[in-house]
Each structure stands twice: as structure tokens, then as C-alpha cells.
Design an enzyme around this catalytic site. Sequence first.
Site, short mmCIF file in Angstrom:
data_model
loop_
_atom_site.label_atom_id
_atom_site.label_comp_id
_atom_site.label_asym_id
_atom_site.label_seq_id
_atom_site.Cartn_x
_atom_site.Cartn_y
_atom_site.Cartn_z
N ARG A 1 0.83 -1.22 0.00
CA ARG A 1 0.00 0.00 0.00
C ARG A 1 0.86 1.26 0.00
NH1 ARG A 1 -4.53 -0.51 4.45
NH2 ARG A 1 -5.04 1.55 3.64
N HIS B 1 -7.41 7.35 11.34
CA HIS B 1 -6.89 5.98 11.23
C HIS B 1 -5.37 5.94 11.08
CE1 HIS B 1 -11.09 4.35 9.89
NE2 HIS B 1 -11.05 4.70 11.15
N CYS C 1 5.96 -0.76 23.00
CA CYS C 1 5.95 0.46 23.81
C CYS C 1 5.24 1.62 23.11
CB CYS C 1 7.36 0.87 24.21
SG CYS C 1 8.36 1.55 22.87
N CYS D 1 12.23 -1.75 17.36
CA CYS D 1 12.11 -0.47 18.06
C CYS D 1 13.46 0.02 18.57
CB CYS D 1 11.14 -0.63 19.23
SG CYS D 1 10.98 0.86 20.23
N ASN E 1 -20.67 11.57 -3.15
CA ASN E 1 -20.41 10.14 -3.30
C ASN E 1 -20.94 9.68 -4.66
OD1 ASN E 1 -20.23 7.19 -2.84
ND2 ASN E 1 -20.02 7.75 -0.68
#
Length: 242
Positions: A70, A119, A130, A147, A211
Site C-alpha cells: 500500500r 486511522h 511500547c 524499536c 459520493n
Amino acid sequence: MTDAQRQLAEKLTAARKVVALSGAGLSAESGVPTFRGDGGLWRNHRPADLATPEAFATDPQLVWEFYNWRREKVLSVEPNPAHHALTELERSLPAFCHITQNVDALAHRAGGENIIELHGNLMTTLCSACREAQPHAPVIVPFPTYCEHCGALVRPGVVWFGESVTQFEPALAAMNECDVLLVIGTSAVVQPAASLATIARRQGAFAAEFNLEATPLTDRIDLFIAGPAGRTLPPVVQAAFA
Ligand code: OAD
């Protein structure tokens, strides 16, 4: 221009605070796939396998590959006229907020500033343990990445099903204060985005929906403007502020 577009342009000219609530349809004309329409991502993939914390725990590499795919897609496309129209709207109004469910950052790339990414953002990553945001350029990130603080696996900086959206409080405040709401390119079936629109409508905001087809919100809004937002939104903004 249709009567509906003209009527909305008049409302925007007189408005003080405007909110746009957008979904995947806003970026469809840029070439970013939507989720539920023809060719939509959730037509070929199960969200439970790719967009949940459980999916990442079970098969982090598969989830990572989906999000890198993506990312590649989004890095190869450009904002479309609907994104640019929203930027023009923001620059023309005393107060404007764009609340988006999109993670593609195309509205930012079009110059938009006051944007709430409910989102998250596809180009960011965070620690799966964490939750620390990881500093890196907006590029394809290799798997596995760990991380910098605690050494746990890094995950995409997006909100998955079953997780809380980010910046809900400011989004709620914007909905409670706006006098015009534009709902653009969302199927309005995912919460809490869908109910945010209802809140604006209930406190008296004038609501218009852009739409290709009717949604569960259509019966509860003032104006429905049918067609691709890249073609229907720019003339409204132009007419309102020319
Ligand atoms: P959907 O794919 O559910 O809906 C896209 C909407 O855009 C549909 O109503 C289409 O009719 C409309 N549409 C398509 N092309 C358009 C165009 N050119 N102009 C105007 N409208 C157009 O996408 P979302 O509503 O954004 O969440 O989906 C909401 C959330 O569900 C996403 O953020 C994602 C997904 O699962 C997560 O991944 C957590």
C-alpha cells in the site's frame, strides 16, 4: 453546476467553521484502491487477516508486506482535484478542519494543514510493544525492523480494527462547532467516523455528501451531490470563493 452544487456554494460562502469528513473515495481518482467498492481491498482480502493486532501477532511479515504494498501504491500517485479543492477551501475560510479516515497523506501532499488522521498514517511506524513512534523517512521500511527504544517489532502507524481511533476528541469538538459539514467518499459504515457525521447534523450543521452512490448517511443529510468528488467538489469551492 447543479442546483445542489450552487446551494452548497452559497452555504460555504456564508460559513465560518467548515468540517470535511473523508474516506477512501476522496483518493480513488488518484488511483488508490477503496475498501468496499469494485476492486476494493476488502473484496480480495479479509480485514481480520491483515488489519488487526491479532493478524500482526500471528503473521507480522504478511501484514508488513500488505502495508508496504500500500505504501508503494501511495508513493506512486498524486493528489487529485478533490484534495486540491479542500486545500483551497481551507485557505478561504476562517476555520476549517479535515477529518479523514484515509492513511495515504494525499491531503497533506496537496497542501492541507488542519488534518485529523483518525486511522493514522501509512508512512509512519510505531513500536508494537511500547508504542513509541519510530523516526524514519516516508519510504518503504524493511521487515523486520525493531524499536529503537525497547527492541520489539515495529508495526505500521495505522489504526487497526479493534483499536481506538487517534485524535477522537478534537474530531468530536470540530463536529460540535461546525456550521457546514462535507462528507466525501466514505461508505459511512465504519465507526466512529460514521457517527461523527450524525453529531454535526444533530447540532444544526448543514450537511452535504459527495459520493458515487447513496450511503447509510444519505437520508440524514441536506444535500447529496452524486459523482466523482474530483469533478463535483472543485466547482463548488470555486463558485463559493471566486
Ligand atoms: P469504503 O471503501 O468503505 O467506501 C468508499 C466510498 O467512496 C464508497 O461509498 C464509494 O461509493 C465512494 N467513492 C468511490 N469513488 C469515489 C469518488 N471518485 N468520489 C466520491 N466517492 C467515491 O472506504 P471508507 O469509507 O473510507 O479502515 O472506509 C472506512 C474504513 O474502512 C477505512 O478507513 C478502513 C476500512 O476498513 C481501516 O482499515 C481501519
